[in-house]
Design a protein around this motif. Structure first.
Motif, PDB file in Angstrom:
ATOM      1  N   THR A  40       0.701  -1.219  -0.135  1.00 37.71           N
ATOM      2  CA  THR A  40       0.014  -0.071  -0.112  1.00 37.71           C
ATOM      3  C   THR A  40       0.774   1.252   0.059  1.00 37.71           C
ATOM      4  OG1 THR A  40       0.047   0.225   2.369  1.00 37.71           O
ATOM      5  CG2 THR A  40      -1.902  -1.218   1.664  1.00 37.71           C
ATOM      6  N   GLY A  41       0.155   2.202  -0.092  1.00 34.79           N
ATOM      7  CA  GLY A  41       0.996   3.667  -0.013  1.00 34.79           C
ATOM      8  C   GLY A  41       1.705   4.096   1.273  1.00 34.79           C
ATOM      9  N   LEU A  42       1.334   3.202   2.444  1.00 30.39           N
ATOM     10  CA  LEU A  42       2.106   3.494   3.586  1.00 30.39           C
ATOM     11  C   LEU A  42       3.073   2.234   3.784  1.00 30.39           C
ATOM     12  CD1 LEU A  42      -0.983   3.979   5.829  1.00 30.39           C
ATOM     13  CD2 LEU A  42       0.453   5.722   4.809  1.00 30.39           C
ATOM     14  N   GLY A  43       3.349   1.472   2.809  1.00 31.67           N
ATOM     15  CA  GLY A  43       4.497   0.562   2.661  1.00 31.67           C
ATOM     16  C   GLY A  43       3.949  -0.568   3.725  1.00 31.67           C
ATOM     17  N   SER A  44       2.966  -0.744   3.804  1.00 34.55           N
ATOM     18  CA  SER A  44       2.527  -1.994   4.806  1.00 34.55           C
ATOM     19  C   SER A  44       2.158  -3.211   3.742  1.00 34.55           C
ATOM     20  CB  SER A  44       1.280  -1.884   5.631  1.00 34.55           C
ATOM     21  OG  SER A  44      -0.041  -1.451   4.830  1.00 34.55           O
ATOM     22  N   LEU A  45       2.476  -4.474   4.188  1.00 34.31           N
ATOM     23  CA  LEU A  45       2.229  -5.637   3.346  1.00 34.31           C
ATOM     24  C   LEU A  45       0.711  -6.039   3.790  1.00 34.31           C
ATOM     25  CD1 LEU A  45       3.481  -7.604   1.528  1.00 34.31           C
ATOM     26  CD2 LEU A  45       3.837  -8.856   3.773  1.00 34.31           C
ATOM     27  N   THR A  46      -0.069  -6.336   2.851  1.00 38.12           N
ATOM     28  CA  THR A  46      -1.358  -7.007   2.859  1.00 38.12           C
ATOM     29  C   THR A  46      -1.481  -8.163   2.413  1.00 38.12           C
ATOM     30  OG1 THR A  46      -2.278  -4.545   2.529  1.00 38.12           O
ATOM     31  CG2 THR A  46      -3.909  -6.533   2.198  1.00 38.12           C
ATOM     32  N   ARG A  47      -2.070  -9.156   3.316  1.00 31.53           N
ATOM     33  CA  ARG A  47      -2.169 -10.729   2.833  1.00 31.53           C
ATOM     34  C   ARG A  47      -3.689 -10.942   2.683  1.00 31.53           C
ATOM     35  NH1 ARG A  47       0.784 -14.799   6.314  1.00 31.53           N
ATOM     36  NH2 ARG A  47      -0.248 -13.476   7.757  1.00 31.53           N
ATOM     37  N   SER A  48      -4.114 -11.559   1.596  1.00 31.17           N
ATOM     38  CA  SER A  48      -5.415 -11.967   1.394  1.00 31.17           C
ATOM     39  C   SER A  48      -5.539 -13.464   2.018  1.00 31.17           C
ATOM     40  CB  SER A  48      -5.838 -11.882  -0.183  1.00 31.17           C
ATOM     41  OG  SER A  48      -7.104 -12.088  -0.293  1.00 31.17           O
ATOM     42  N   ILE A  49      -6.024 -13.821   2.798  1.00 36.73           N
ATOM     43  CA  ILE A  49      -6.343 -15.128   3.476  1.00 36.73           C
ATOM     44  C   ILE A  49      -7.511 -15.959   2.780  1.00 36.73           C
ATOM     45  CG2 ILE A  49      -5.828 -16.634   5.578  1.00 36.73           C
ATOM     46  CD1 ILE A  49      -3.515 -14.836   4.773  1.00 36.73           C
ATOM     47  N   SER A  50      -7.548 -17.284   2.668  1.00 39.53           N
ATOM     48  CA  SER A  50      -8.491 -17.937   2.539  1.00 39.53           C
ATOM     49  C   SER A  50      -8.493 -19.411   2.863  1.00 39.53           C
ATOM     50  CB  SER A  50      -9.052 -17.743   0.839  1.00 39.53           C
ATOM     51  OG  SER A  50      -8.096 -18.660   0.188  1.00 39.53           O
ATOM     52  N   GLU A  51      -9.550 -20.169   3.172  1.00 36.55           N
ATOM     53  CA  GLU A  51      -9.420 -21.342   3.426  1.00 36.55           C
ATOM     54  C   GLU A  51      -8.555 -22.226   1.869  1.00 36.55           C
ATOM     55  OE1 GLU A  51     -12.882 -23.332   4.421  1.00 36.55           O
ATOM     56  OE2 GLU A  51     -13.161 -22.172   6.130  1.00 36.55           O
ATOM     57  N   GLN A  52      -7.753 -22.863   2.210  1.00 38.32           N
ATOM     58  CA  GLN A  52      -6.801 -23.630   1.183  1.00 38.32           C
ATOM     59  C   GLN A  52      -7.804 -24.682   0.540  1.00 38.32           C
ATOM     60  OE1 GLN A  52      -3.618 -25.599   2.483  1.00 38.32           O
ATOM     61  NE2 GLN A  52      -2.944 -26.284   0.319  1.00 38.32           N
ATOM     62  N   PRO A  53      -7.982 -24.678  -0.841  1.00 32.47           N
ATOM     63  CA  PRO A  53      -8.777 -25.537  -1.426  1.00 32.47           C
ATOM     64  C   PRO A  53      -7.811 -26.692  -2.060  1.00 32.47           C
ATOM     65  CG  PRO A  53      -8.405 -23.726  -2.929  1.00 32.47           C
ATOM     66  CD  PRO A  53      -7.633 -23.571  -1.636  1.00 32.47           C
ATOM     67  N   PRO A  54      -7.677 -27.713  -1.135  1.00 34.54           N
ATOM     68  CA  PRO A  54      -6.529 -28.657  -1.468  1.00 34.54           C
ATOM     69  C   PRO A  54      -7.236 -29.681  -2.407  1.00 34.54           C
ATOM     70  CG  PRO A  54      -7.661 -29.230   0.668  1.00 34.54           C
ATOM     71  CD  PRO A  54      -8.204 -27.973   0.033  1.00 34.54           C
ATOM     72  N   VAL A  55      -6.473 -30.768  -2.976  1.00 33.09           N
ATOM     73  CA  VAL A  55      -7.100 -31.557  -3.763  1.00 33.09           C
ATOM     74  C   VAL A  55      -8.290 -32.521  -3.063  1.00 33.09           C
ATOM     75  CG1 VAL A  55      -6.685 -33.899  -5.117  1.00 33.09           C
ATOM     76  CG2 VAL A  55      -5.123 -31.999  -5.079  1.00 33.09           C
ATOM     77  N   VAL A  56      -9.409 -32.677  -3.540  1.00 34.70           N
ATOM     78  CA  VAL A  56     -10.600 -33.233  -2.585  1.00 34.70           C
ATOM     79  C   VAL A  56     -10.478 -34.677  -2.658  1.00 34.70           C
ATOM     80  CG1 VAL A  56     -12.977 -33.866  -2.645  1.00 34.70           C
ATOM     81  CG2 VAL A  56     -12.023 -31.516  -3.500  1.00 34.70           C
ATOM     82  N   PRO A  57     -10.163 -35.070  -1.299  1.00 37.32           N
ATOM     83  CA  PRO A  57     -10.005 -36.647  -1.114  1.00 37.32           C
ATOM     84  C   PRO A  57     -11.029 -37.428  -1.741  1.00 37.32           C
ATOM     85  CG  PRO A  57      -9.606 -35.481   0.929  1.00 37.32           C
ATOM     86  CD  PRO A  57     -10.489 -34.637  -0.091  1.00 37.32           C
ATOM     87  N   THR A  58     -10.597 -38.747  -1.993  1.00 41.21           N
ATOM     88  CA  THR A  58     -11.811 -39.536  -2.805  1.00 41.21           C
ATOM     89  C   THR A  58     -12.688 -40.151  -1.564  1.00 41.21           C
ATOM     90  OG1 THR A  58     -10.455 -41.551  -2.435  1.00 41.21           O
ATOM     91  CG2 THR A  58     -10.058 -40.062  -4.451  1.00 41.21           C
ATOM     92  N   LEU A  59     -13.891 -40.464  -1.932  1.00 42.03           N
ATOM     93  CA  LEU A  59     -14.860 -41.056  -0.984  1.00 42.03           C
ATOM     94  C   LEU A  59     -14.252 -42.086  -0.124  1.00 42.03           C
ATOM     95  CD1 LEU A  59     -17.568 -41.280   0.160  1.00 42.03           C
ATOM     96  CD2 LEU A  59     -18.277 -42.739  -1.791  1.00 42.03           C
ATOM     97  N   ARG A  60     -13.374 -42.951  -0.774  1.00 44.91           N
ATOM     98  CA  ARG A  60     -12.543 -44.161   0.016  1.00 44.91           C
ATOM     99  C   ARG A  60     -11.761 -43.680   0.855  1.00 44.91           C
ATOM    100  NH1 ARG A  60      -8.610 -48.364  -3.204  1.00 44.91           N
ATOM    101  NH2 ARG A  60      -7.653 -49.495  -1.181  1.00 44.91           N
ATOM    102  N   LEU A  61     -10.805 -42.571   0.620  1.00 45.26           N
ATOM    103  CA  LEU A  61      -9.866 -42.041   1.507  1.00 45.26           C
ATOM    104  C   LEU A  61     -10.675 -41.329   2.710  1.00 45.26           C
ATOM    105  CD1 LEU A  61      -7.158 -40.510  -0.868  1.00 45.26           C
ATOM    106  CD2 LEU A  61      -7.005 -42.680   0.648  1.00 45.26           C
TER     107      LEU A  61
END
Length: 368
Positions: A109-130
């Protein structure tokens, strides 16, 4: 005092009659552990035979033994619901999974601060069996297991059933603590068992839920009233048992109204049962008969009307003669009615109505 009968479809009544063999088989398989043939079961039967009620009671037994249960109906998307909702929620509840986050963007940003956008990680969806394996890992740490029940299975949802059956079959081979119980109409189950992929289901123990025997239907009324605070005369028991024709839903319907009509009387007599029979038959008409016939064609109804001329079983050759057609020409109606569970094959070239009082209803309402 509570009415000892419950004629609501799918609801578990206070008393379950005539299904001791099936419930005992489930209990034995539960106690025997992985490898027991009863760890996979299929229940078939016409409408009103108590398939859903039996599934409900089996789930209660499993929970009483400390097992986790997942109860579903085999509607489209059932495999996805298991994979994306039920099993992940179970793992979240047990604290075995937590949402993971990752950085999706970084900006200055203009003030030199760091901005992070956080979200739930969408990992590979495990199979039904797993996912099933993860759930079983947790349960088996506590000497528990998982029961999955599926109601109203049918071929129209074959892809979901293939996915579920394949996953469970692998877990069976691994000796995991899982049980699978499904229920459906006889024709639907027959179609599934002919599928080349669903060999797992062919090895399941199969139980056909039919009409209760004369002794079982007699005991049903005696036992229900025994602990209810009211008595029922022996003559009333015999009349009710005969009128029910052993049809589980009608036993509940007839018993419910016999109890209700007895009002403040301490005993249910034959006169009360006679009145209850009339009420029950009237309700059976619009709750069971009319829905069963609503989707039938004109040709189907002509076939059924031709059957009403017989007392008891009907011969296909005689039905064809009454309709002025050949046996081959009426086979399409026969097959449709068998699939709709309106009639049943009782021997080579012989048919009968499945539902009690259906013949009388058709004779009265659809007379030629």
């Amino acid at each position: 005092m509570r009415n000892p009968f419950s004629p609501s479809f799918g609801a578990t009544p206070p008393n379950i009659f005539g299904r001791t063999k099936e419930l005992n088989s489930f209990k034995e398989a539960l106690q025997e552990g992985p490898g027991s043939p009863g760890r996979a079961m299929l229940f078939t039967g016409a409408r009103g035979m108590g398939k859903t009620v039996l599934l409900n009671e089996i789930e209660n037994i499993a929970r009483d033994h400390g097992w986790a249960t997942i109860s579903e109906t085999a509607t489209p998307g059932v495999a996805q619901r298991l994979q994306e909702t039920y099993l992940p929620l179970a793992l979240d509840d047990w604290g075995k999974r937590s949402p993971k986050s990752h950085i999706t963007s970084v900006s200055v940003t203009g003030l030199g601060s760091l901005t992070r956008s956080i979200s739930e990680q969408p990992p590979v969806v495990p199979t039904l069996r797993l996912l099933l394996g993860e759930v079983l890992d947790v349960l088996e740490e506590h000497s528990s297991g998982l029961l999955i029940t599926l109601d109203e299975v049918h071929r129209e949802n074959i892809d979901d059933l293939r996915e579920i059956a394949t996953a469970i079959q692998h877990l069976f081979r691994e000796g995991r603590n899982i049980m699978f119980v499904a229920a459906g109409l006889p024709h639907a189950i027959h179609d599934l068992l002919n599928d080349n992929v669903l060999t797992f289901l062919r090895r399941a123990e199969r139980y056909s839920l039919g009409l209760l025997s004369p002794q079982a239907r007699h005991n049903a009324f005696v036992e229900a009233f025994a602990g209810s605070g009211k008595t029922i005369s022996p003559e009333a028991v015999e009349r009710a048992a005969r009128a029910s024709q052993g049809y589980p839903y009608l036993i509940q319907l007839l018993g419910y109204h016999a109890w209700r009509l007895s009002a403040n009387n301490s005993q249910v007599d034959t006169a009360t049962v006679e009145e209850a029979i009339q009420v029950a038959r009237s309700k059976l008409t619009y709750l069971v008969h009319e829905p069963a016939l609503s989707a039938l064609s004109h040709g189907d109804m002509e076939f059924l009307r031709a059957m009403t001329h017989d007392k008891g079983e009907s011969k296909i050759a005689e039905i064809a003669g009454r309709l002025g057609k050949t046996v081959q020409e009426i086979s399409v109606y026969r097959q449709r009615l068998l699939k709709a569970e309106v009639i049943a094959s009782t021997g080579h070239g012989k048919l009968s109505f499945v539902l009690p009082y259906m013949q009388e209803f058709i004779t009265q309402e659809f007379a030629e």
